[in-house]
Design an enzyme around this catalytic site. Structure first.
Site, short mmCIF file in Angstrom:
data_model
loop_
_atom_site.label_atom_id
_atom_site.label_comp_id
_atom_site.label_asym_id
_atom_site.label_seq_id
_atom_site.Cartn_x
_atom_site.Cartn_y
_atom_site.Cartn_z
N ARG A 1 35.82 30.98 31.67
CA ARG A 1 35.82 32.39 32.04
C ARG A 1 36.95 33.12 31.33
O ARG A 1 37.87 32.50 30.77
CB ARG A 1 36.00 32.53 33.56
N GLU B 1 26.69 38.83 41.85
CA GLU B 1 26.60 39.11 43.28
C GLU B 1 26.85 40.61 43.48
O GLU B 1 27.84 41.14 42.97
CB GLU B 1 27.65 38.31 44.05
N LYS C 1 37.55 39.47 42.08
CA LYS C 1 36.92 40.60 42.79
C LYS C 1 37.56 40.78 44.18
O LYS C 1 37.65 41.90 44.68
CB LYS C 1 35.42 40.37 42.92
#
Length: 564
Positions: free
Chosen positions: A266, A42, A276
């Site tokens: 992850r 993104e 983020k």
């Protein structure tokens, strides 16, 4: 080829479970032996080391299996996206050593996604809901209780098509309507309880401008974008495991190319942040210099700090790919950098906390050039000349007025070896009016040039130094872990996680003295300051008139010892 051809990593990475799946698919002839992956960030922030793991996996698989990997920006949220992030992400992927086979944006597919949404409405598999987001959320139910159907669930196909077109045409305000899939409000998979497909958002998009005022949700856009690109192996992190039933449902109902989703754990790294949202808090709160602050786990921050793409790729290879969440110690990343730079970084001498040394028996005005090896681990790196004269700088902590028994550096009457030079003996010292030692008066033995004594006497300590008349001044920034605690998830409820930021994550040293060769170039690649660590010239703040060096990593892991 999807990756740079000069990689030094092993040609065949460890056969993790995803690579085993791909191997089996190729052997069975699935997808006609074709492998197509994608990396879908993104554009709402800078990439971090966790994204590097995904980049290395997706591009690495394409490279290993002679496949292709696309870079696709999931740009479906115009209020948080920016071309700055698009540019930085492309820079980061290339810096890591990879090149995409095709560059795409989810916004490329907005028209197709809209048409497919209309197809779902026509099949009575989607409807326009006019409830608030809060009402929809409360009606969802729980893992043990079924959800409640919307009062608008039974709208006719024609009414839904009309309302959906009016949503697109901008006739409604934000939040006035949404488009939902019509699946099963009692499904054991909460994701299948009539999930949202579209929401109204009157906002300028970084690519499409104001052409659209409805935007697809990630769960709707993701799988269909994969299908458009005929992605064979859509690799996501483990939190999307529960989203897979919906991914498959859309593909089945739309009867489109059957991309398949696979999930892996992850990266979670100690003493830093992989969110983020939290990283953005630090940037917007000016608690760090920016996204590329060397304390940040962003790829741009690591790059500015002195990390190399080779060390990051090697780190990602070493930690491997699993389906089990865990925490990787920061020292594993640091050791990957140490191992890389130990072989490749040239050595230089730098005195970070200088005290002057006057060699009283060395001829005044004389300067000689001594030979110094650039890298003992790499003979091809050759050697350089370093100036030596009557006045030098050494590290302040390399001298003690009253040294303990096992202190093997300099003290009154003690002798040490100067790196690449001579034996040096301290005869006396000078203090200022505050009692601080400001100068050491020493003698040297001319017969010990190169660091060995003809008479066979031994010294136990070797210290580094810089010639005072040739030294260049610099600011040196010592970076350490961003967080004092290992895991930000351990912050007690009701406590601000930012209170865990390490106050010693940055120490700025001014008036450091460097050997002259360090002032001759921009030093955009790390060097080892002997006995101090690996450093790189700061590519943002350093100038020929005002040098700034950042510490990439210390020579040894001192944090683990400090923590214990």
């Amino acid at each position: 080829m999807s990756a740079a051809s000069d990689h030094n990593e092993t040609e065949s990475p460890k056969l993790d479970f995803i690579r085993e799946i791909i191997n089996n698919d190729i052997e069975s002839g699935k997808h006609n032996g074709r492998v197509q992956t994608r990396f879908p960030p993104e554009p709402n922030g800078y990439l971090h080391i966790g994204h590097a793991k995904s980049i290395c996996l997706n591009f690495g698989i394409a490279r290993q299996f002679n496949g292709k990997c696309n870079l696709r920006f999931d740009d479906t949220n115009p209020t948080k996206e920016d071309t700055e992030y698009v540019d930085s992400i492309q820079d980061d992927v290339r810096w890591l050593g990879f090149e995409w086979d095709a560059l795409h944006f989810t916004s490329d597919y907005f028209e197709q996604l809209y048409d497919w949404a209309c197809d779902l409405i026509k099949k009575d598999l989607a409807y326009v809901d006019s409830q608030s987001f809060e009402d929809i959320r409360t009606q969802r139910g729980t893992a043990n209780e079924p959800g409640t159907e919307s009062p608008h669930r039974d709208r006719s196909v024609d009414e839904n098509l009309t309302l959906f077109k009016k949503m697109r045409d901008g006739e409604f305000k934000d939040g006035e309507h949404v488009l939902r899939a019509k699946i099963d409000m009692a499904s054991k998979h909460l994701i299948l309880r009539d999930p949202l497909l579209y929401r109204i958002r009157h906002a300028e998009h970084h690519r499409t401008g104001d052409k659209w005022c409805i935007y697809p949700m990630y769960d709707y856009a993701h799988g269909q974008s994969d299908s458009i690109e005929e992605v064979t192996h859509s690799i996501c992190t483990l939190e999307f495991d529960t989203h897979r039933p919906l991914y498959d449902w859309f593909i089945e109902k739309l009867e489109i190319y059957p991309s398949k989703q696979y999930e892996f754990a992850r990266l979670n790294l100690t003493h830093t942040i992989m969110s983020k949202r939290k990283l953005l808090e630090l940037v917007e709160g000016k608690m760090v210099e920016g996204w590329d602050d060397p304390r940040m786990p962003t790829i741009s921050g690591l790059r500015r700090r002195g990390y190399t793409p080779e060390s990051i790729r090697k780190f990602c290879e070493e930690i491997g790919i699993t389906r089990f969440n865990g925490m990787t110690d920061m020292v594993v990343l640091e050791n990957a950098l140490r191992a890389d730079l130990n072989k490749r970084a040239e050595r230089r001498m730098a005195v970070l906390d200088p005290i002057k040394v006057v060699i009283t028996n060395y001829p005044e005005g004389q300067v000689e050039q001594l030979d110094a090896v650039n890298n003992p681990e790499d003979e091809s790196a050759g050697s350089r000349k370093i100036p030596f004269g009557r006045e030098l700088y050494i590290e302040r902590d390399d001298f003690m007025e009253d040294p303990p028994k096992k202190f093997f550096r300099l003290g009154p009457g003690r002798e040490v070896r100067l790196r690449w030079a001579y034996f040096l003996k301290c005869e006396d010292f000078v203090k200022d009016e505050n009692g601080e030692i400001i100068q050491l008066n020493c003698t040297y033995d001319p017969a010990t040039k190169g660091g060995n004594s003809p008479d066979g006497r031994k010294v136990k300590g070797t210290i580094h130094w810089v010639h005072a008349g040739s030294a260049v001044d610099a600011e040196v920034r010592l970076y350490d872990h961003l967080l004092k605690i290992e895991n930000v998830a351990d912050v007690p409820e009701g406590t601000d996680w930012k209170d865990s930021i390490n106050e010693e994550s940055l120490t700025v040293l001014k008036g450091c003295k460097l050997e002259p060769s360090l002032g001759e170039t921009g030093h955009d690649f790390p060097v080892q300051f002997e006995r101090k660590g690996y450093f790189i010239g700061d590519q943002k703040d350093s100038t020929p008139e005002a040098l700034v060096f950042n510490r990439a990593v210390s020579l040894k892991d001192s944090w683990s010892k400090k923590s214990r």
